[in-house]
Design an enzyme around this catalytic site. Sequence first.
Site, PDB file in Angstrom:
ATOM      1  CB  CYS A  81     -25.163  11.743 -38.825  1.00  0.00           C
ATOM      2  SG  CYS A  81     -24.153  13.244 -38.954  1.00  0.00           S
TER       3      CYS A  81
ATOM      4  CG  ASP B 285     -24.595  13.887 -46.911  1.00  0.00           C
ATOM      5  OD1 ASP B 285     -24.153  14.968 -46.496  1.00  0.00           O
ATOM      6  OD2 ASP B 285     -24.619  12.848 -46.212  1.00  0.00           O
TER       7      ASP B 285
ATOM      8  CG  HIS C  17     -26.074  14.863 -43.566  1.00  0.00           C
ATOM      9  ND1 HIS C  17     -25.271  13.748 -43.644  1.00  0.00           N
ATOM     10  CD2 HIS C  17     -26.091  15.225 -42.258  1.00  0.00           C
ATOM     11  CE1 HIS C  17     -24.816  13.452 -42.448  1.00  0.00           C
ATOM     12  NE2 HIS C  17     -25.296  14.343 -41.587  1.00  0.00           N
TER      13      HIS C  17
END
Length: 244
Positions: free
Chosen positions: A125, A183, A214
């Site tokens: 991330c 994502d 994600h």
Amino acid sequence: MIIQHHSHDIATDTGIMRTSVYRPQAGGQFPAIIFYSEIFQQTAPIARSAALLAGHGFVVLVPEVFHELNPLGTVLAYDDAGKDKGNADKWAKPLESHDSDTHAMINFVQTQNYCTGAVGAMGVCIGGHLAYRAALNPAIKAAFCLYATDIHSDTLPAKAGNNSFERMKDIQGEIHFIWGKQDPHVPKEGRAKIYQHAVTSGINYQWQEVNAQHAFMRDEGERYDPALAIAMYQQAVALFSRTL
């Protein structure tokens, strides 16, 4: 390998940064991986990922990425309040402060008698972005960047000419990009933008897109994909074993 865990408070240009260290219990020297977390800092899933990597013969450092903005030891919850605070921290901390954090960790690694001095970077991330950002430092020999946010958008605060996207050409080590096709934080157009820039920049990169959402590495929550996670750990270990 059996591992041990301890913490160090590392001095940086912007204050003390608590950093967890996971490393083999056996004697000797090992290469290091700086493992950058999500916006929530060192949660239980991040700690388990670091321990897993350390068990393959690495010294793994997990810094508190927003140490300037929180009391030492802060861990945010995977809820709306934690997400809001973590995102606010992300927008508040300039990339130059992350650069100086990385420099401090490299200096730390290179003075420890259990480290070889070779350093790589990995993250998920925002941590994927920070691993990418760390690769701008010539001491970082390889980076493994999982669903790195905010590279394509150039939205993180930085001085003029110092955004992460435009500085891709400065990466000297090997870098691996891994993306989830589902994502929403890095949509198809954003991935295409990064890919084309990687092609034209001439850097040494590998590119992989997988059918995942994600945070598919996080072993809590409905987006976790354990089969893909195992494959990613294997690829990361292979990369760092070869380059470090």
